[in-house]
Motif scaffolding. Structure first.
Motif, short mmCIF file in Angstrom:
data_model
loop_
_atom_site.label_atom_id
_atom_site.label_comp_id
_atom_site.label_asym_id
_atom_site.label_seq_id
_atom_site.Cartn_x
_atom_site.Cartn_y
_atom_site.Cartn_z
N SER A 273 25.38 -13.54 25.03
CA SER A 273 24.06 -12.92 25.19
C SER A 273 23.25 -13.01 23.90
O SER A 273 22.03 -13.17 23.92
N ALA B 177 19.68 -14.88 23.61
CA ALA B 177 18.51 -14.17 23.09
C ALA B 177 17.90 -14.92 21.91
O ALA B 177 16.67 -14.99 21.78
N ASP C 111 19.29 -0.92 30.01
CA ASP C 111 18.76 -1.78 31.08
C ASP C 111 17.27 -1.52 31.31
O ASP C 111 16.50 -2.45 31.55
N TYR D 83 15.31 -3.28 28.56
CA TYR D 83 15.25 -4.72 28.78
C TYR D 83 14.27 -5.06 29.92
O TYR D 83 13.48 -6.01 29.80
N HIS E 226 10.90 -7.31 29.68
CA HIS E 226 10.86 -8.54 30.50
C HIS E 226 9.59 -8.57 31.35
O HIS E 226 8.88 -9.59 31.40
N GLU F 166 15.31 -12.13 30.56
CA GLU F 166 15.80 -11.11 31.50
C GLU F 166 17.30 -10.94 31.27
O GLU F 166 18.14 -11.56 31.92
N SER G 147 20.77 -8.42 30.77
CA SER G 147 21.38 -7.14 31.14
C SER G 147 22.77 -7.12 30.51
O SER G 147 23.69 -7.76 31.00
N LEU H 17 21.63 -3.16 22.23
CA LEU H 17 20.20 -3.42 22.07
C LEU H 17 19.89 -4.56 21.11
O LEU H 17 18.72 -4.88 20.88
N LEU I 225 17.60 -7.53 22.22
CA LEU I 225 16.23 -7.07 22.43
C LEU I 225 15.55 -6.77 21.10
O LEU I 225 14.37 -7.08 20.90
#
Length: 636
Positions: free
Chosen positions: A361, A365, A489, A492, A496, A503, A505, A573, A576
Motif C-alpha cells: 500500500s 500510494a 477508512d 481515505y 478520494h 482509493e 483501504s 494513515l 494518506l
C-alpha cells in the motif's frame, strides 16, 4: 556437478538480496523525493532487519537410529570427502543441534551443559548468555579436525539415577528410558543440552539452517523443541527405517509432534539398500521399494509423492567416490529435487507475500502521489503557457483562483489533522493493552493454577486460564482496532471523493493468527496431559519444564502481536499523509509561481523552462517507482 537443491538455494539467496536491494532503493527514492516520513522509515527498517536475518530452517526429526545425521552428511556435507557429523550404529544425536553460518564470528561449536536443565531459563534465553556455553573452535580447512570436533556433540556422561531424575532424564516406569540404564545401575545421559555449530558452507551462507533433533525421549524432555523450534521450521524431514517401516514409536513422534503442527513435511524411508538384492532384477527391487513407500504414505496420511526411499549411507559414499550410478540408485536426488521444487519456492513466496503486505500500500500510494505530481506539473506548465500574451488582469484572476483553492484545501487538511489526532490517541490506547504489566498479570493469573500443584490437571487449568484471559484481551484490542479502522477508512474515502486521491483501504489488524497460536498451545497442553507417560508422579519435573515452555511461547506470541499492532497503527494513515503533504506542496508551488508572474510578467518564460526541467525530473521519479513496484510483484 551442481545439485538442483544448491542451485535453487543459490537462486533464493540471490532473489532475497535483490528484494532487500529493491526495498533499500524504495527508501532512497522516498528520501530523494521528500515523500518519506518517520513511520515509513521505521517500517522499512524493521522489514529489512527481518529479511536480513531470515533463514530457511530444515528440521530433521526421527526416533534414534534412523540415520538422520547420515542423511544430513549426504545432503549437505559430502564435499568434505568424509563423514563430517558423527554417524554410527545406535544413537549419535544426543542433543538438539543447530547448524548455520554466522560470518560475524569465527567457526565454532557451542555446547550448553546438560546441568542447565535444573534452571528455569529457556534455551532461547541461554543463547543470549555466551558464558554458559562451552566453546570448541573449528578449522574448516581440515576435514579431519572438523570431524574430530563434531564428535564432542555426541558426548555422554554417566550419573546416578537420583541425578538423572533431578535433571528430568529418568523415570523408573518409562520404558523408553531403559536403554540408557547401565550394568552398574548408573544412567547414561547426554553431556550437552543443546549445540550450536557455526561453519562456512555455500548452502549455510545462503541462509539455510539445519536442525538435527534427538529421538522421542529427548523431544519429550525438552518442550521448547516441540513448542517452538520444530513448529517454526520451514519444513520437516521425518525419517523412518526401511527395514521396519513406521513403528509404534515412529508414529508416536509423527502424531504428537509433526502431523498437526507442520505444514510442509516429507517422509524419508532410509536404509533402502537393505532391499538391494543382487539375485533380483532392479525393476523388482524398485517395485518393493514403491510398495513400502505407498504403505508408509497411507500410515502417515501423506501423498506418496511426499515419501522417499533413500539410502543415505550409499548416497554419501557415492558422492565421496564420484559414483554416478550408485548415487542414482541411492534415491537421494529425488529427495533433493522435491526440496528444490517445493520447499525453497514456498519460502520465497512467503517472503514476497510478507514484503507486499508490509509495503504494497505504501508503494501504491507513492506511485499515485508521484503520478499526481507529474499531472500537476504538466497542467501547470500548460496553464502558464496559456498566459503568454495575456494582461495582468487575467493573471490576477488565476491568482485569485489558486488562493481560493489553497484556502479550501487547508480547511480539509485541518479536518484531517483532527482525525489524525483521534487516531493517534486511539492507537496509544490500543498499544497500552500490550503493556508488559498487563502481560505479566495474565501470566501470573495463569501461574496461580499450577504453582504448588505440578500435575497435569493443574497444567491444563493454567493453560486454559491463560487462553481465556488472552482471548478477552485480544477481543478488547480487536474492538479498538476496528474503531481506528472506521476513522481511517472515512478519511481515505473523503480524500478520494473530494480530491481524487488513490482509493486505498488499509487492511484490518489481523490478530487471528496469534489467537490460533495460543489455541494451538492449549491443544498441545491437552495432548501432553492426555499422554499416559506424562501422568505418572515422577514427571513433575517435565510438567514444570513444559509449563515454563508454554509461558515462554505465550510471551513470544504476545510480543509478536504487539509488534504487528504497532506497525499497523503507525502505517494506517501513512499513505494518506504522504499524498496530503505532496498535494499541499503542489498547490503552494503553483500559487507561488502565479504570484511571481503576477508581480513580474517577464518571468513567465523562465518559470515555464523550470517547469519543463521539473517535469523531466518527476518523470524519472515515476519511472523509478514503477520499476520498484514491478520488482516487488510476483511473476506472472
Amino acid at each position: 556437478m551442481t545439485l538442483p537443491l544448491e542451485l535453487e538455494i543459490a537462486h533464493y539467496r540471490h532473489w532475497r538480496e535483490e528484494l532487500i536491494a529493491t526495498i533499500g532503493a524504495y527508501q532512497s527514492w522516498l528520501d530523494s523525493t521528500g515523500q518519506g516520513d518517520v513511520e515509513q522509515s521505521l517500517k522499512i527498517f524493521d522489514l529489512l532487519e527481518s529479511l536480513g536475518k531470515d533463514r530457511l530452517v530444515l528440521a530433521f526429526v526421527a526416533e534414534f537410529s534412523r540415520g538422520k545425521t547420515e542423511l544430513i552428511n549426504a545432503l549437505f556435507f559430502s564435499d568434505f570427502r568424509q563423514r563430517l557429523l558423527p554417524s554410527d550404529v545406535g544413537r549419535t544425536t544426543m542433543c538438539p543441534t543447530e547448524i548455520f553460518y554466522d560470518p560475524a564470528e569465527a567457526p565454532y561449536i557451542r555446547l550448553l551443559p546438560i546441568e542447565t536443565r535444573r534452571r528455569d531459563e529457556s534455551i532461547a534465553a541461554l543463547k543470549r548468555m555466551p558464558v554458559e556455553w562451552s566453546m570448541v573452535r573449528l578449522d574448516p580447512t581440515s576435514g579431519s579436525n572438523m570431524a574430530e570436533a563434531m564428535r564432542t556433540v555426541a558426548q555422554t556422561k554417566s550419573v546416578s539415577e537420583e541425578e538423572a531424575r533431578a535433571l528430568g532424564l529418568w523415570v523408573d516406569s518409562d520404558p523408553c528410558l531403559q536403554y540408557s540404564k547401565q550394568e552398574d545401575g548408573r544412567v547414561e545421559i547426554p553431556a550437552w543440552r543443546h549445540a550450536l555449530i557455526n561453519i562456512p558452507h555455500p548452502l549455510l551462507e545462503a541462509g539455510l539452517v539445519i536442525l538435527d533433533t534427538p529421538g522421542l525421549n529427548a523431544l519429550g524432555t525438552e518442550p521448547e523443541l516441540t513448542l517452538d523450534m520444530i513448529p517454526s521450521a520451514h519444513a520437516v524431514l521425518f525419517l523412518l527405517d526401511m527395514t521396519t517401516g513406521a513403528t509404534k514409536s515412529d508414529l508416536d513422534i509423527w502424531h504428537r509432534f509433526i502431523q498437526k503442527s507442520i505444514t510442509r513435511r516429507l517422509a524419508v524411508l532410509n536404509k533402502a539398500d537393505v532391499l538391494w538384492d543382487e539375485l533380483k532384477p532392479w525393476e523388482q527391487i524398485e517395485a518393493s521399494l514403491q510398495r513400502q513407500v505407498e504403505a508408509t504414505a497411507r500410515l502417515l496420511e501423506l501423498p506418496p509423492a511426499s515419501v522417499f526411499a533413500v539410502s543415505a549411507q550409499k548416497a554419501l559414499l557415492a558422492r565421496i567416490r564420484g559414483d554416478g550410478t550408485l548415487l542414482e540408485k541411492s534415491g537421494i536426488e529425488a529427495l533433493e529435487t522435491a526440496l528444490a521444487r517445493d520447499i525453497v519456492p514456498a519460502k520465497q513466496h512467503l517472503l514476497r507475500s510478507t514484503a507486499l503486505r508490509e509495503l504494497g500500500s505504501m508503494v501504491e500510494a507513492s506511485k499515485k502521489a508521484v503520478d499526481d505530481r507529474l499531472a500537476s506539473v504538466r497542467h501547470e506548465r500548460k496553464e502558464l503557457a496559456s498566459l503568454a500574451g495575456k494582461n495582468r488582469e487575467a493573471i490576477k484572476n488565476l491568482l485569485d483562483q489558486a488562493q481560493a483553492e489553497k484556502a479550501r484545501y487547508e480547511h480539509v487538511v485541518s479536518s484531517f489533522n483532527a482525525t489524525r489526532g483521534v487516531v493517534s490517541r486511539q492507537g496509544r490506547l490500543l498499544m497500552s493493552e500490550f503493556s508488559a504489566d498487563k502481560l505479566e498479570r495474565l501470566l501470573a493469573k495463569s501461574r496461580e493454577n499450577i504453582v504448588g500443584s505440578w500435575t497435569t490437571p493443574g497444567l491444563f487449568r493454567s493453560m486454559q486460564s491463560l487462553f481465556e484471559q488472552a482471548a478477552r484481551q485480544f477481543e478488547k484490542i480487536h474492538v479498538l482496532s476496528k474503531q481506528i479502522k472506521v476513522l481511517v477508512d472515512a478519511a481515505y474515502k473523503r480524500f478520494h471523493e473530494q480530491h481524487g486521491f488513490a482509493e486505498l483501504s488499509p487492511p484490518p489488524l489481523e490478530l487471528e493468527p496469534f489467537s490460533l497460536a495460543l489455541l494451538e498451545l492449549v491443544k498441545k497442553t491437552e495432548e501432553f496431559c492426555a499422554d499416559p507417560v506424562n501422568l505418572v508422579t515422577e514427571k513433575h519435573f517435565l510438567i514444570r519444564k513444559f509449563h515454563l515452555g508454554l509461558e515462554s511461547r505465550a510471551r513470544q506470541i504476545f510480543m509478536q502481536a504487539k509488534g504487528k499492532s504497532e506497525v499497523w497503527v503507525g502505517a494506517a494513515l501513512s499513505p494518506l499523509t504522504v499524498q496530503i503533504r505532496e498535494n499541499k506542496t503542489q498547490i503552494e508551488r503553483r500559487l507561488k509561481n502565479i504570484r511571481q508572474i503576477h508581480d513580474n510578467i517577464d518571468s513567465l518564460e523562465e518559470r515555464i523552462r523550470k517547469l519543463a526541467e521539473e517535469q523531466a525530473e518527476v518523470e524519472e521519479h515515476s519511472a523509478a517507482i514503477a520499476r520498484i513496484r514491478a520488482k516487488l510483484q510476483p511473476p506472472s
